[in-house]
Write an enzyme that holds these catalytic residues in place. Sequence first.
Site, PDB file in Angstrom:
ATOM      1  N   GLY A   1       3.982   5.252  -3.314  1.00 49.68           N
ATOM      2  CA  GLY A   1       2.925   4.463  -3.867  1.00 49.68           C
ATOM      3  C   GLY A   1       3.622   3.390  -4.878  1.00 49.68           C
TER       4      GLY A   1
ATOM      5  N   CYS B   1       1.901  -2.090  -1.478  1.00 47.56           N
ATOM      6  CA  CYS B   1       1.388  -0.596  -1.317  1.00 47.56           C
ATOM      7  C   CYS B   1       0.069  -0.434  -1.766  1.00 47.56           C
ATOM      8  CB  CYS B   1       2.439   0.235  -1.825  1.00 47.56           C
ATOM      9  SG  CYS B   1       2.095   1.878  -1.432  1.00 47.56           S
TER      10      CYS B   1
ATOM     11  N   GLY C   1       5.135   0.710  -4.621  1.00 48.25           N
ATOM     12  CA  GLY C   1       5.369  -0.705  -4.018  1.00 48.25           C
ATOM     13  C   GLY C   1       4.450  -1.693  -4.271  1.00 48.25           C
TER      14      GLY C   1
HETATM   15  P1  5GP Z   1       8.553  -3.234  -3.582  1.00 49.21           P
HETATM   16  O1  5GP Z   1      10.066  -3.561  -3.998  1.00 49.21           O
HETATM   17  O2  5GP Z   1       7.803  -4.396  -2.646  1.00 49.21           O
HETATM   18  O3  5GP Z   1       7.697  -3.046  -4.714  1.00 49.21           O
HETATM   19  O4  5GP Z   1       8.640  -1.973  -2.745  1.00 49.21           O
HETATM   20  C1  5GP Z   1       9.178  -2.050  -1.506  1.00 49.21           C
HETATM   21  C2  5GP Z   1       8.836  -0.725  -0.767  1.00 49.21           C
HETATM   22  O5  5GP Z   1       7.502  -0.611  -0.604  1.00 49.21           O
HETATM   23  C3  5GP Z   1       9.559  -0.420   0.637  1.00 49.21           C
HETATM   24  O6  5GP Z   1      10.986  -0.219   0.376  1.00 49.21           O
HETATM   25  C4  5GP Z   1       8.661   0.635   1.250  1.00 49.21           C
HETATM   26  O7  5GP Z   1       9.092   1.811   0.610  1.00 49.21           O
HETATM   27  C5  5GP Z   1       7.400   0.519   0.394  1.00 49.21           C
HETATM   28  N1  5GP Z   1       6.300  -0.228   1.393  1.00 49.21           N
HETATM   29  C6  5GP Z   1       6.438  -1.185   2.211  1.00 49.21           C
HETATM   30  N2  5GP Z   1       5.440  -1.606   3.094  1.00 49.21           N
HETATM   31  C7  5GP Z   1       4.494  -0.529   2.815  1.00 49.21           C
HETATM   32  C8  5GP Z   1       3.095  -0.203   3.136  1.00 49.21           C
HETATM   33  O8  5GP Z   1       2.591  -1.144   3.843  1.00 49.21           O
HETATM   34  N3  5GP Z   1       2.564   0.626   2.577  1.00 49.21           N
HETATM   35  C9  5GP Z   1       3.310   1.541   1.457  1.00 49.21           C
HETATM   36  N4  5GP Z   1       2.588   2.626   1.019  1.00 49.21           N
HETATM   37  N5  5GP Z   1       4.406   1.363   1.003  1.00 49.21           N
HETATM   38  C10 5GP Z   1       4.987   0.098   1.684  1.00 49.21           C
END
Ligand code: 5GP
Length: 346
Positions: free
Chosen positions: A181, A186, A183
């Site tokens: 959660g 996300c 991300g």
């Molecule tokens: P960020 O670095 O952008 O904050 O987080 C990246 C991570 O978000 C990814 O490695 C993956 O675990 C998560 N993530 C990527 N796409 C999605 C999505 O569509 N839904 C959710 N719940 N998590 C995502």
Amino acid sequence: MRVEDELKLGFKDVMIRPKRSTLKSRSQVSLERHYRFRNSDKEWRGVPIIAANMDTVGTFAAAQTLAQFQLLTAVHKHYQLDDWQRFLAGASDADCAGLMVSTGTSDRDFERLGAILALDARLNFICVDVANGYSEHFVEFVSRVRDAFPAHIIVAGNVVTGEMTEELLLAGADIIKVGIGPGSVCTTRIKTGVGYPQISAVIECADAAHGLNGHVISDGGCTCPGDVSKAFGAGADFVMLGGMLAGHDESGGEPIEENGRQYRQFYGMSSDTAMQKYQGGVANYRASEGKTVRVPYRGPLAATVQDILGGVRSTCTYVGAAELRELSKRTTFIRVQEQENRFFTD
Ligand code: 5GP
């Protein structure tokens, strides 16, 4: 119903307290780490930051740039076998050292994984990735992958608690990916109410993993180099980045121009956009759990990487850590109710 009273912490709830240090400059700090993994018994040396397996982040082009800095790339799972073949034909050993082959948990995924790994003995890492790492099927799949590939380094996730970290390590994983959660794209916490503040998740999962000689990746929620340092400070052996590496020449993502400004499209791998692109739509039993956004175009990835590594090196000098390895030992988090001054933000 039960309530756990202890307050759990996210990136915005803590800062790292400075400590007396003999280091004169951040150029004295080494970010290189050397790990030996518990189940594969494989060794790896490099800078433990990983591009996320999203098709607008973990591309082959990004992998080539990141390899120059000894970073890793979890290559997204939507490349075809012949894309892999073409890339590997032109790749150096250094390009391959930090490549992770991502896979889901269906029988088709398993076959595809085997076919990719069979292409090249230089591929060391497998990343078994599901949104919810708490299902029995997932644990069984990790065991099946371990049986089939005894000498590959297996990453498995995502989870946020110690007991599931232990279970996955015992099932054959070497490295556990932590984060539900946090991300940038996300929406799991909005759609489901499920999640765990990332700093506490990392502290608890790292504690469980390190007790079994396992390793953890902090995945998601980093918005600036300071957050990357906080994740390492909390005990993460690796940090995975999505949004921070999006929007570059190497990142893929549809270019968008508006009022003379350049943007790139960026979206979650469970967003409507991704599901339309790869599954022909959102199945009616599930809700999309990802956003589609546009990020300002940021030019070459190398400049951003240098900025991130410079920030983490600087953190190390503030706490007197000559090597990244010492950062978590030298980290004292203070709980806070403020972060940066936002007076000048555009
Ligand atoms: P960020 O670095 O952008 O904050 O987080 C990246 C991570 O978000 C990814 O490695 C993956 O675990 C998560 N993530 C990527 N796409 C999605 C999505 O569509 N839904 C959710 N719940 N998590 C995502």
